[in-house]
Design an enzyme around this catalytic site. Structure first.
Site, PDB file in Angstrom:
ATOM      1  N   HIS A  17       0.855  -1.189   0.000  1.00  0.00           N
ATOM      2  CA  HIS A  17       0.000   0.000   0.000  1.00  0.00           C
ATOM      3  C   HIS A  17       0.895   1.244   0.000  1.00  0.00           C
ATOM      4  CE1 HIS A  17      -4.000   1.910   1.450  1.00  0.00           C
ATOM      5  NE2 HIS A  17      -3.183   2.895   1.136  1.00  0.00           N
ATOM      6  N   HIS A  19       1.133   4.876  -2.162  1.00  0.00           N
ATOM      7  CA  HIS A  19       0.692   5.831  -3.197  1.00  0.00           C
ATOM      8  C   HIS A  19       1.928   6.531  -3.734  1.00  0.00           C
ATOM      9  CE1 HIS A  19      -3.579   5.529  -2.012  1.00  0.00           C
ATOM     10  NE2 HIS A  19      -3.120   5.440  -0.775  1.00  0.00           N
ATOM     11  N   ASN A  21       2.673   9.366  -5.372  1.00  0.00           N
ATOM     12  CA  ASN A  21       2.989  10.768  -5.069  1.00  0.00           C
ATOM     13  C   ASN A  21       3.053  11.067  -3.575  1.00  0.00           C
ATOM     14  OD1 ASN A  21       3.370  12.224  -7.657  1.00  0.00           O
ATOM     15  ND2 ASN A  21       1.371  11.296  -8.073  1.00  0.00           N
ATOM     16  N   THR A 100      -2.792   7.478  -9.249  1.00  0.00           N
ATOM     17  CA  THR A 100      -3.969   7.938  -9.993  1.00  0.00           C
ATOM     18  C   THR A 100      -3.510   8.623 -11.272  1.00  0.00           C
ATOM     19  OG1 THR A 100      -4.645   8.673  -7.777  1.00  0.00           O
ATOM     20  CG2 THR A 100      -6.177   9.095  -9.605  1.00  0.00           C
ATOM     21  N   GLY A 174      -8.585   8.158  -2.451  1.00  0.00           N
ATOM     22  CA  GLY A 174      -9.080   9.531  -2.525  1.00  0.00           C
ATOM     23  C   GLY A 174      -9.744   9.927  -1.218  1.00  0.00           C
ATOM     24  N   HIS A 239      -9.804   1.144  -0.469  1.00  0.00           N
ATOM     25  CA  HIS A 239      -9.817   1.868   0.809  1.00  0.00           C
ATOM     26  C   HIS A 239     -11.229   1.744   1.365  1.00  0.00           C
ATOM     27  CE1 HIS A 239      -6.083   3.571  -0.541  1.00  0.00           C
ATOM     28  NE2 HIS A 239      -5.986   4.374   0.485  1.00  0.00           N
ATOM     29  N   GLU A 242     -12.074   4.103   6.186  1.00  0.00           N
ATOM     30  CA  GLU A 242     -10.904   4.858   6.671  1.00  0.00           C
ATOM     31  C   GLU A 242     -11.375   5.942   7.637  1.00  0.00           C
ATOM     32  OE1 GLU A 242      -8.712   6.775   3.515  1.00  0.00           O
ATOM     33  OE2 GLU A 242      -7.033   7.275   4.823  1.00  0.00           O
TER      34      GLU A 242
HETATM   35  C1  LIG Z   1      -3.795   9.152   3.928  1.00  0.00           C
HETATM   36  N1  LIG Z   1      -4.796   8.254   3.447  1.00  0.00           N
HETATM   37  C2  LIG Z   1      -5.263   8.215   2.163  1.00  0.00           C
HETATM   38  N2  LIG Z   1      -6.570   7.906   1.969  1.00  0.00           N
HETATM   39  C3  LIG Z   1      -7.106   7.905   0.734  1.00  0.00           C
HETATM   40  N3  LIG Z   1      -6.423   8.197  -0.368  1.00  0.00           N
HETATM   41  C4  LIG Z   1      -5.115   8.492  -0.244  1.00  0.00           C
HETATM   42  C5  LIG Z   1      -4.475   8.496   1.015  1.00  0.00           C
HETATM   43  N4  LIG Z   1      -3.172   8.803   0.816  1.00  0.00           N
HETATM   44  C6  LIG Z   1      -3.020   8.995  -0.521  1.00  0.00           C
HETATM   45  N5  LIG Z   1      -4.191   8.836  -1.151  1.00  0.00           N
HETATM   46  C7  LIG Z   1      -4.500   8.970  -2.603  1.00  0.00           C
HETATM   47  O1  LIG Z   1      -3.273   8.966  -3.319  1.00  0.00           O
HETATM   48  C8  LIG Z   1      -3.109  10.222  -4.027  1.00  0.00           C
HETATM   49  C9  LIG Z   1      -1.643  10.602  -4.067  1.00  0.00           C
HETATM   50  O2  LIG Z   1      -0.915   9.654  -4.839  1.00  0.00           O
HETATM   51  P1  LIG Z   1      -1.075   9.509  -6.437  1.00  0.00           P
HETATM   52  O3  LIG Z   1      -1.200  10.896  -7.023  1.00  0.00           O
HETATM   53  O4  LIG Z   1      -2.288   8.679  -6.711  1.00  0.00           O
HETATM   54  O5  LIG Z   1       0.204   8.842  -6.839  1.00  0.00           O
HETATM   55  C10 LIG Z   1      -3.993  11.185  -3.269  1.00  0.00           C
HETATM   56  O6  LIG Z   1      -4.374  12.287  -4.073  1.00  0.00           O
HETATM   57  C11 LIG Z   1      -5.184  10.296  -2.884  1.00  0.00           C
HETATM   58  O7  LIG Z   1      -6.062  10.144  -3.977  1.00  0.00           O
END
Ligand SMILES: CNc1ncnc2c1ncn2[C@@H]1O[C@H](COP(=O)(O)O)[C@@H](O)[C@H]1O
Length: 385
Positions: A17, A19, A21, A100, A174, A239, A242
């Site tokens: 898990h 992300h 960015n 995303t 998101g 998700h 949360e």
């Molecule tokens: C903290 N808990 C969280 N809950 C939900 N969504 C999250 C998140 N942390 C990150 N993101 C999701 O990941 C994106 C950034 O990476 P990417 O641009 O996709 O690589 C955020 O804009 C959100 O959509």
């Protein structure tokens, strides 16, 4: 580094898990800031340091800033390459990155070229011999609504077929916050789009309130896209719960059912969830992706010791320790394992078992699992006496 930290660093790990960015390190952030000085973004604006906590809302503001810094194919390639190498240095042997796809009119970035840039970075790292197996999950931002979710699934489907097994699934993420009626005095065009999707108004009478909330990005609007993804063979990491207000949505999503759950903080009865929800998760044996520091810093759990990991771990349910956003939350996977061990009094053997069991939860197939298990077997004698 003390002896204890060395153990967690050397521990072979699986990250499921992350992300993209949210995982950008301070060093990479410096590079990006230098590329775009006109944005006047400083490093301290894109990370939440030690001892600091923010609301989840504020975390999502941070992502908006990072997205301004990462808006070309070159930026995405840089960020993905650096993130992969950093996980490898942390002894992560298998990584499922998620991101995303975005389009940026100003730079010519398209959603397709976005995914291609990530895939090229994965392939380049492999070619360069970086010791990590990396796969990609295409993320749906729940805030972007029904149509975008469907487009995202179609894009993921294309890449699942053309990427030689690198694209394995879909992430649903998101901002999970609901908008109240008051927030809707000046809805944006995008928000109005949600308004048109099926039944986004939910009565709050069950919570003793006479008002209703308009859910933005409610899972109900996204079900057709998620079902399509499932039917075409994409794995689903969703998700869920949360934040505390997503019970009804969690019931719906669990019926799919997903292959893994991100967070799941409010699923169990002690957190306002319900026994039927827990039973459903247990019945389908759906692993939970556990992000300790993210949840504490984003204030969805009050403290490490009160984290829902305890509940699920004691049930013997599959739990995978993850970072979520290692850049934004200033952590790494070794640190998260160390925190889990110190908070929940896990012995080195128990920590080993936790990292080894994570292999069973990956989306790649049986052959990859066997290769990883082999690695764990080779490393074990040198690490656990
Ligand atoms: C903290 N808990 C969280 N809950 C939900 N969504 C999250 C998140 N942390 C990150 N993101 C999701 O990941 C994106 C950034 O990476 P990417 O641009 O996709 O690589 C955020 O804009 C959100 O959509």
């Amino acid at each position: 580094m003390d002896d204890d930290s060395v153990f967690y660093k050397k521990l072979p790990k699986v990250e499921l898990h992350a992300h993209l960015n949210g995982s950008v390190s301070a060093q990479t952030m410096e590079k990006l800031i230098q590329r775009k000085p006109h944005l006047n973004i400083e490093r301290n604006m894109t990370a939440i340091g030690k001892g600091q906590r923010r609301t989840l809302d504020e975390c999502f503001e941070v992502f908006k800033l990072i997205h301004k810094l990462v808006d070309t194919e070159e930026d995405i390639h840089t960020v993905a390459t650096d993130v992969i190498k950093e996980f490898a240095v942390d002894n992560v042997k298998y990584l499922e990155l998620r991101s995303t796809p975005r389009e940026e009119k100003g730079t010519g970035l398209t959603k397709k070229s976005y995914v291609e840039a990530v895939i090229k970075a994965i392939q380049q790292c492999k070619y360069d011999g970086v010791d990590i197996d990396v796969r990609f999950l295409v993320a749906i931002d729940r805030r972007n609504g029904t149509e975008v979710a469907m487009e995202t699934v179609k894009l993921a489907e294309e890449f699942m077929l053309s990427s030689g097994g690198l694209v394995l699934g879909i992430d649903l993420s998101g901002d999970p916050k609901m908008l109240t009626t008051a927030d809707w005095e000046h809805p944006t065009t995008q928000e109005l789009q949600f308004w048109r999707c099926s039944d986004p108004v939910v009565s709050l009478s069950q919570f003793g309130s006479s008002s209703s909330l308009r859910y933005v990005g409610h899972g109900r609007c996204l079900l057709p896209a998620l079902e399509r993804a499932r039917n075409c063979g994409l794995k689903l990491s969703l998700h869920m719960s949360e934040v505390s207000s997503q019970l009804e949505e969690s019931e719906l999503l669990l019926n799919l059912p997903p292959d893994r759950i991100g967070h799941g903080t409010f699923l169990h009865p002690e957190m306002g969830g319900s026994q039927p929800l827990v039973d459903q998760v247990v019945k389908h044996n759906i692993p939970l992706e556990i992000c300790l520091t993210s949840n504490v810093k984003g204030k969805t759990v009050p403290s490490y010791s009160q984290h829902h990991f305890r509940y699920w771990y004691q049930l013997g349910h599959p739990c995978v320790i993850c970072t979520d956003d290692k850049g934004v939350f200033c952590t790494d996977l070794s640190q998260e394992y160390q925190l889990a061990a110190s908070t929940f009094s896990l012995s080195p053997d128990a920590v080993w078992e936790l990292s080894e069991r994570a292999v069973d939860c990956i989306f790649a197939g049986e052959a990859v699992k066997q290769q990883l298990k082999q690695k764990w077997t080779e490393i074990k004698p040198g690490l656990l006496k």
